[in-house]
Design a protein around this motif. Structure first.
Motif, short mmCIF file in Angstrom:
data_model
loop_
_atom_site.label_atom_id
_atom_site.label_comp_id
_atom_site.label_asym_id
_atom_site.label_seq_id
_atom_site.Cartn_x
_atom_site.Cartn_y
_atom_site.Cartn_z
N SER A 62 33.87 -26.34 -27.82
CA SER A 62 32.89 -27.22 -28.46
C SER A 62 31.49 -26.60 -28.44
O SER A 62 30.74 -26.69 -29.42
N SER A 63 31.14 -25.95 -27.30
CA SER A 63 29.80 -25.37 -27.20
C SER A 63 29.62 -24.25 -28.22
O SER A 63 28.55 -24.10 -28.81
N VAL A 64 30.68 -23.47 -28.45
CA VAL A 64 30.60 -22.37 -29.44
C VAL A 64 30.48 -22.96 -30.84
O VAL A 64 29.68 -22.48 -31.66
N ILE A 65 31.25 -24.01 -31.12
CA ILE A 65 31.18 -24.64 -32.45
C ILE A 65 29.75 -25.15 -32.68
O ILE A 65 29.16 -24.91 -33.74
N LEU A 66 29.20 -25.80 -31.65
CA LEU A 66 27.88 -26.43 -31.82
C LEU A 66 26.76 -25.39 -31.91
O LEU A 66 25.98 -25.40 -32.87
N PHE A 67 26.71 -24.49 -30.95
CA PHE A 67 25.54 -23.61 -30.87
C PHE A 67 25.61 -22.39 -31.79
O PHE A 67 24.60 -21.93 -32.28
#
Lengths: 289, 296
Positions: free
Chosen positions: B205-210
């Protein structure tokens, strides 16, 4: 190829909050087997795929269960379930270019996907991608990896998405109308690649399509869906040559032939209630019991 | 071309607006005006020349950096604008930095946790912030921080303490506007197919978001920020006037009141240059952020 069951659906019901869009779906899929799900738009084919992978907010499974690679998914937390399904199942969207960030290079997106599953190895990354790409007929690996999805054609994006499934060494491919946006030549190429994936790599496939020609070409078995139910499930050749359910016959009669007129499709109501019974060996049909 | 077109329109507006610039200049300098003095001043200021000749003369001077002299005090307009710009830059940079520091993370959090408690609170505050006019916010801030608590000065001086209230008065509505717009942009990106695709591939999720969502949302966000920077550097007339902040907004307000046409004309050119440069910088950033932009 071993005949291990990789996926079992047991009376699966799922929907979007106002009743079930699919109900009482039971089937199983073995390693290296291809199952095509055919039916009209809105019959629940895509809902079935999304329910299996289970990472989207909707549809929500209301009853039944899924067993994937020996794990009963209802017994897992949502986090563990997502980790299991996304590492073991590859999902190909109808427009695979849209399923990747259009302005981020394929290389970055491949790496972040592999890293998310702890499958990234900097040394073997490029050689293994080159190998997979060449198997899928994709030349100039480094140029493709440096490109963004918006720069690629539909067919190229389709094959690149398939390459990631092979690279991830996934056990099951869920494909939502993988050839709908392709021309006849590229469709044939992709169909051959799908066959190669299961014969060479043992990747089981559940493919949703409108296309009976594709289904009979790539699938071992075909399931026909109508109003959220499977109305007939049989080996591909047998279903096409001797359909038992009236809806399957109607669908087959509606397939246009070269040089002929476009057949009309009867919208007379057909039975979509009852129970799936085995009419003959491996040939199941919905029947009022 | 845009700048020249704007300068022509402004010059034309000054030309057709009522009042004699020579008379205003002499009045401003406290000189008793006789017909002869007035005529001499007109001749000296080139007012007896035809309109186009006067404009061409002004434009050729402007191209060399000479925007004329103020009617009020005779000082060069360019110097007055540069002096005021320094204050406007300080105020703009401070309020923009505070607005971005608050609104960007909050917009991302509220978009990700849509319809949560924080989202509802932030949306309500953002709605209130958007609804309040700038002068009301300034007056309320003055009432609470100067009249009631005596924490901060009413008239802003050059100290950090003096900067706080005008900065807050600009930050509150800008923050409210940014929050709504940034949240909408992030939400829009979160609903895109590539996010569903990344989730289906099991990308963290962090990779998708940032690395994906925020990168793609940066393009519309940059447009919003660029427009705000242009507006801020043009000077906030209301806030600078209320707090007596000696920025460009206050300068132009004072010049309008005194009908100091050279300053007004210089202000228009100055702000239009800023807008053009900011848009150019934003366009260059678009190309860096989205490779498709360069190919259009």
């Amino acid at each position: 190829m071993s005949d291990k069951t990789i996926l079992s659906l047991e009376g699966l019901c799922a929907g979007y909050g106002r009743g079930d869009a699919i109900s009482d779906i039971s089937l199983s899929l073995s390693t290296g087997e291809a199952l095509c799900v055919v039916g009209q738009s809105g019959c629940g084919k895509s809902t079935l795929l999304k329910s299996v992978i289970g990472v989207f907010d909707k549809p929500v499974i209301s009853a039944g269960d899924i067993v994937f690679d020996g794990c009963r998914l209802s017994e897992l937390s949502q986090k563990r379930r997502c980790a299991l399904t996304t590492s073991g199942m590859g999902f190909i969207f109808q427009t695979p270019g849209a399923a990747f960030n259009p302005i981020r290079s394929y290389k970055k997106q491949f790496i972040e996907t592999l890293k998310s599953h702890d499958k990234y190895d900097a040394k073997s990354f490029l050689p293994s991608i080159k190998d997979v790409f060449s198997r899928l007929g994709l030349q100039d690996c480094e140029r493709i990896l440096a490109s963004c999805p918006y720069e690629m054609s539909g067919g190229m994006n389709q094959r690149i998405a398939l390459a990631l499934v092979i690279l991830m060494q996934q056990k099951l491919l869920l494909a939502d109308e993988p050839t709908s946006a392709l021309d006849a030549v590229t469709r044939r190429t992709v169909a051959d690649e799908l066959i190669a994936m299961r014969t060479d790599c043992g990747i089981a496939q559940m493919i949703v399509t409108h296309d009976f020609a594709l289904a009979s070409y790539v699938a071992d078995r075909i399931a026909v869906m109508h109003c959220g139910r499977i109305v007939e499930l049989a080996p591909a050749k047998e279903l096409v040559s001797s359909p038992l359910h009236p809806y399957t016959r109607m669908l087959l009669e509606a397939v246009p032939a070269l040089g002929g007129s476009i057949p009309t499709f009867s919208d007379a109501p057909v039975q979509s209630a009852g129970k799936l019974i085995e009419a003959c060996a491996g040939h199941f049909v919905l029947s009022e019991v | 071309m845009i700048i020249i077109g704007l300068s022509f329109l402004t010059y034309l507006l000054m030309y057709i607006s009522p009042g004699d610039p020579a008379l205003k200049k002499l009045n401003a300098q406290g000189i008793t005006v006789s017909e002869e003095t007035l005529e001499a001043a007109r001749e000296e200021m080139g007012l007896n020349e035809p309109f186009l000749a006067r404009y061409a003369n002004w434009l050729s001077n402007a191209l060399t950096g000479d925007l004329g002299a103020s009617y009020k005090d005779g000082l060069p307009v360019a110097n007055k604008l540069m002096h005021a710009m320094r204050y406007t830059l300080i105020l703009s940079a401070a309020s923009l930095a505070v607005s971005l520091i608050i609104s960007l993370p909050l917009a991302v959090i509220t978009a990700v946790k849509k319809d949560g408690v924080l989202d509802n609170i932030v949306r309500l505050l953002s709605f209130i912030g958007n609804s309040l006019p700038n002068f009301l916010i300034s007056v309320l801030l003055m009432y609470f921080f100067c009249v009631k608590t005596d924490l901060l000065p009413v008239i802003a001086d050059e100290s950090v303490k003096g900067l706080i209230l005008p900065c807050l008065a600009l930050t509150i509505p800008m923050c409210a506007r940014f929050l709504r717009q940034f949240r909408a942009e992030v939400l829009e990106q979160l609903g895109r197919d590539y996010v569903l695709g990344a989730r289906a591939r099991g990308v963290k999720s962090s990779v998708i978001l940032f690395k994906n969502v925020l990168h793609n949302a940066a393009i519309p966000i940059l447009t919003i920020v660029a427009l705000s920077v242009g507006t801020l550097l043009g000077g906030s007339v209301v806030v600078e006037t209320i707090f007596r902040w000696p920025g460009i907004g206050k300068l132009v307000m004072d010049s309008i009141t005194a009908r100091d046409y050279p300053v007004i004309q210089g202000f228009v050119i100055f702000t239009s240059c800023i807008y053009v440069l900011i848009n150019l910088a934003a366009d260059l950033c678009y190309r860096r952020l989205d490779p498709r932009v360069g190919q259009m």
